[in-house]
Design an enzyme around this catalytic site. Structure first.
Site, PDB file in Angstrom:
ATOM      1  N   GLU A  35       0.875  -1.159   0.000  1.00 28.09           N
ATOM      2  CA  GLU A  35       0.000   0.000   0.000  1.00 28.09           C
ATOM      3  C   GLU A  35       0.920   1.218   0.000  1.00 28.09           C
ATOM      4  OE1 GLU A  35      -2.759   0.289   3.280  1.00 28.09           O
ATOM      5  OE2 GLU A  35      -3.525   2.185   2.504  1.00 28.09           O
ATOM      6  N   ARG A 260       5.939 -13.073   9.160  1.00 28.05           N
ATOM      7  CA  ARG A 260       6.586 -11.806   8.858  1.00 28.05           C
ATOM      8  C   ARG A 260       7.942 -11.732   9.541  1.00 28.05           C
ATOM      9  NH1 ARG A 260       2.642  -7.923   8.968  1.00 28.05           N
ATOM     10  NH2 ARG A 260       4.071  -6.196   9.194  1.00 28.05           N
ATOM     11  N   LYS A 270       4.678   0.612   9.677  1.00 27.13           N
ATOM     12  CA  LYS A 270       4.757   1.865   8.929  1.00 27.13           C
ATOM     13  C   LYS A 270       4.242   3.035   9.761  1.00 27.13           C
ATOM     14  CE  LYS A 270       3.398  -0.027   4.789  1.00 27.13           C
ATOM     15  NZ  LYS A 270       2.666  -0.017   3.539  1.00 27.13           N
TER      16      LYS A 270
HETATM   17  P1  ATP Z   1       2.638  -2.240   8.006  1.00 28.16           P
HETATM   18  O1  ATP Z   1       1.861  -3.137   8.909  1.00 28.16           O
HETATM   19  O2  ATP Z   1       4.009  -1.911   8.471  1.00 28.16           O
HETATM   20  O3  ATP Z   1       1.888  -1.043   7.531  1.00 28.16           O
HETATM   21  P2  ATP Z   1       1.776  -3.688   5.785  1.00 28.16           P
HETATM   22  O4  ATP Z   1       1.792  -5.151   5.852  1.00 28.16           O
HETATM   23  O5  ATP Z   1       0.467  -3.045   5.992  1.00 28.16           O
HETATM   24  O6  ATP Z   1       2.899  -3.126   6.726  1.00 28.16           O
HETATM   25  P3  ATP Z   1       1.869  -3.438   2.982  1.00 28.16           P
HETATM   26  O7  ATP Z   1       2.258  -2.270   2.181  1.00 28.16           O
HETATM   27  O8  ATP Z   1       0.467  -3.853   2.969  1.00 28.16           O
HETATM   28  O9  ATP Z   1       2.359  -3.142   4.448  1.00 28.16           O
HETATM   29  O10 ATP Z   1       2.807  -4.666   2.665  1.00 28.16           O
HETATM   30  C1  ATP Z   1       3.079  -5.155   1.388  1.00 28.16           C
HETATM   31  C2  ATP Z   1       3.498  -6.590   1.482  1.00 28.16           C
HETATM   32  O11 ATP Z   1       4.631  -6.730   2.329  1.00 28.16           O
HETATM   33  C3  ATP Z   1       2.396  -7.425   2.081  1.00 28.16           C
HETATM   34  O12 ATP Z   1       2.233  -8.567   1.289  1.00 28.16           O
HETATM   35  C4  ATP Z   1       2.887  -7.764   3.453  1.00 28.16           C
HETATM   36  O13 ATP Z   1       2.421  -9.007   3.852  1.00 28.16           O
HETATM   37  C5  ATP Z   1       4.399  -7.732   3.292  1.00 28.16           C
HETATM   38  N1  ATP Z   1       5.039  -7.379   4.551  1.00 28.16           N
HETATM   39  C6  ATP Z   1       4.830  -6.288   5.300  1.00 28.16           C
HETATM   40  N2  ATP Z   1       5.566  -6.318   6.423  1.00 28.16           N
HETATM   41  C7  ATP Z   1       6.262  -7.482   6.392  1.00 28.16           C
HETATM   42  C8  ATP Z   1       7.204  -8.107   7.271  1.00 28.16           C
HETATM   43  N3  ATP Z   1       7.578  -7.539   8.418  1.00 28.16           N
HETATM   44  N4  ATP Z   1       7.719  -9.296   6.904  1.00 28.16           N
HETATM   45  C9  ATP Z   1       7.366  -9.866   5.743  1.00 28.16           C
HETATM   46  N5  ATP Z   1       6.496  -9.333   4.871  1.00 28.16           N
HETATM   47  C10 ATP Z   1       5.942  -8.159   5.185  1.00 28.16           C
HETATM   48 MG    MG Z   2      -1.079  -3.834   4.698  1.00 34.17          MG
END
Ligand code: ATP
Ligand code: MG
Length: 559
Positions: A35, A260, A270
């Site tokens: 996102e 993760r 984030k």
């Molecule tokens: P945050 O919770 O920090 O906002 P998010 O998962 O909402 O992170 P996205 O932009 O939706 O952020 O993530 C894009 C991709 O990266 C998703 O498929 C998510 O599962 C993966 N991702 C995010 N954080 C991690 C992590 N710590 N380890 C592995 N994959 C991750």
């Molecule tokens: Mg997300």
């Protein structure tokens, strides 16, 4: 994570191998779906390496897809940084996709669900919806609006889309099961009213789809075969499948979950990273202490070391905490082979070589990298006044200190053996200068007298050394596992006050003035450093990438 077989193959790879063998697919299509509401962090790197890596390995394709369904937090700045970071990591997307390109299709499928009486417009407030959703032990309560006719729902939904209603006044919900043991299936919200401009679709829409509703459809439209997400979405999978099963999609994707990445001494959400930036606790998203990809880049990390790390930690189904030292280990291994060695004095102490021939300037040869025979040599100049690091001298040496002290001999790297005869102090008793004699016969290039000198010191010549600013970076937080915060404490209570130490008066070899931004070096005996991205010849700045000490090398040998 220390599981070595995990390093080369993982359970998702096995699933794909089976799917290919069973003729379910020819080759996989994956996607990395961030996102665009922040910069990518090292956790995202794990997902990037996994998704792009699988596609590469099996001769498939991986899309970069912006999951841009929430206009309140998304910005073009983030979109650009994400593309930049994925490219920097060394990956090429097959297609650049945007969830917002499918808004019309999402809307059409919502209409289909309404017509099939599988979705309804709910007039409850978000508080009422939350309260009526029930708990893990209690079933939810059906909305009084749940049994509206398809005609009424169609009319209301179309008017929601036209902007006739206020934000928060109505939502579109799936009609599934308010008593389901899986709370995600208790009539989840599909669309909410948001009267915001979207960075791509402008003011075309004032209703926006929710993540769960949109995500599987994005995969279906793009022909994604293996939709890989993190474990917290495991309980959402029945919902993912429900949406796919209840409209007519061009392709049926499947979701798989992996653990993760969590890293010691840092936070990875984030929201928190954004807060660190906006509250100016760090200098920006690319502050070298940030766990963001651009932060690691500015710190001097290489794409290969991050990719290697992501491969070696493997892919599992249980969340774990990975040592930052493990990542540093792969970086050191690479930099040891590639980084040019330089001499830099971080806390300069002047040394006058009292018997050095008047006006003589020697030219010495130094190898650029003893680990790389092709790295060549350079000439370093030396004269009567040199500088060493303050920490390399002790007036009253403690046991085990083998460096310079009154009456002691040390070798200057690539140069001569010197012996300390005297020291000069200021009126406060601080040592401001050392006097040493130099053994002109001990020039490293032409003597092999076998004389053993315990200490070898790095140094620079006062005649050509240039001043530089050096930023010493440490962990941003003091707590190893940020999930272990004490109750009632905030993550900001654990900020490390010494995460940045700025040395304004370092002296470095003259050739470092023309270092290009992000060039990497080993400063002998100090660690690996890189030229800051904003440095200029007039004001050189170097960032500590990583120290020389490797706590993981030993551990890995044991495996
Ligand atoms: P945050 O919770 O920090 O906002 P998010 O998962 O909402 O992170 P996205 O932009 O939706 O952020 O993530 C894009 C991709 O990266 C998703 O498929 C998510 O599962 C993966 N991702 C995010 N954080 C991690 C992590 N710590 N380890 C592995 N994959 C991750
Ligand atoms: Mg997300």
């Amino acid at each position: 994570m220390t599981d070595s077989e995990n390093a080369n193959s993982n359970f998702i790879e096995e699933i794909i191998t089976n799917d290919i063998e069973n003729g379910v697919i020819k080759s996989p299509i994956t996607r990395f779906p961030p996102e665009p509401n922040g910069y990518l962090h090292i956790g995202h790197a794990k997902s990037i390496c996994l998704n792009f890596g699988l596609a590469e390995h099996f001769g498939g394709n991986c899309n970069l897809r912006f999951d841009d369904t929430n206009p309140t937090k998304e910005e073009t700045e983030y979109v650009e940084s994400i593309m930049n970071d994925v490219k920097w990591l060394g990956f090429k997307w097959a297609n650049l996709c945007h969830a917002s390109d499918y808004f019309d299709q999402f809307y059409a499928w919502a209409i289909d669900l309404i017509k099939a009486e599988k979705a309804y417009v709910d007039d409850q407030s978000s508080e009422e919806i939350r309260a009526n959703r029930g708990t893990l032990t209690q079933p939810g309560v059906e909305s009084p609006y749940r049994n509206r006719s398809a005609e009424e729902n169609l009319d209301l939904f179309e008017r929601m889309a036209k902007g006739e209603f206020d934000e928060g006044s109505r939502v579109l919900r799936a009609k599934i099961d308010m008593k389901s043991g899986n709370i995600n299936l208790r009539d989840p919200v599909l669309y909410r009213i948001l009267k915001r401009d979207h960075y791509r679709t402008g003011n075309k829409w004032c209703i926006y789809p929710m993540y769960d509703y949109a995500h599987g459809y994005e995969d279906a439209i793009e022909g994604v075969t293996h939709s890989i997400c993190t474990l917290e979405f495991q309980d959402h999978r029945p919902l993912y499948d429900w949406f796919i099963e209840n409209v007519s999609v061009p392709h049926v994707p499947h979701q798989y979950e992996f653990a993760r990445l969590n890293l010691t001494y840092t936070v990875m959400s984030k929201r928190k990273l954004l807060e660190l930036v906006t509250s100016k606790i760090v200098s920006g998203w690319d502050d070298p202490r940030m766990p963001t990809i651009c932060g690691f880049r500015r710190r001097g990390y290489t794409p290969a070391s991050i990719r290697r790390f992501c491969r070696e930690i493997g892919v599992s189904k249980t969340d774990s905490m990975v040592d930052i030292e493990f990542l540093q280990h792969f970086l050191r291994e690479e930099l040891n082979k590639t980084a040019i060695r330089m001499m830099a004095v971080l806390h300069p102490l002047k040394v006058v070589l009292t018997n050095w021939p008047e006006n003589f300037v020697d030219e010495l040869s130094a190898d650029n990298n003893p680990e790389d025979e092709n790295a060549g040599t350079r000439t370093i100049k030396m004269g009567r006044e040199i500088y060493i690091d303050r920490g390399d001298f002790m007036e009253e040496p403690v046991k085990g200190f083998f460096r310079l002290a009154p009456g002691r001999e040390v070798r200057l790297k690539h140069a001569y053996i010197i012996s300390c005869t005297d020291l000069v102090k200021d009126s406060d008793g601080n040592i401001i200068e050392l006097h040493c004699t130099v053994d002109m016969e001990s020039r490293s290039a032409n003597t092999a007298d076998g004389r053993k000198v315990k200490g070898t010191l790095h140094w620079v010549w006062g005649g050509d050394a240039i001043p530089a600013k050096v930023n010493l970076y440490g962990n941003l937080f003091t707590l190893r596992n940020m999930n272990d915060m004490e109750e009632g404490k905030d993550y900001k209570d654990y900020l490390n006050p010494e995460s940045l130490v700025v040395l304004e008066n370092a002296l470095v070899e003259p050739s470092l003035a023309t270092a290009k931004p992000l060039d990497r070096f080993q400063f002998l005996r100090h660690g690996y450093f890189c030229a800051d991205k904003d440095m200029t010849e007039a004001s050189p700045v170097f960032n500590l990438t990583v120290s020389l000490k490797d706590s993981w090398a030993k551990e890995l040998k044991k495996l």
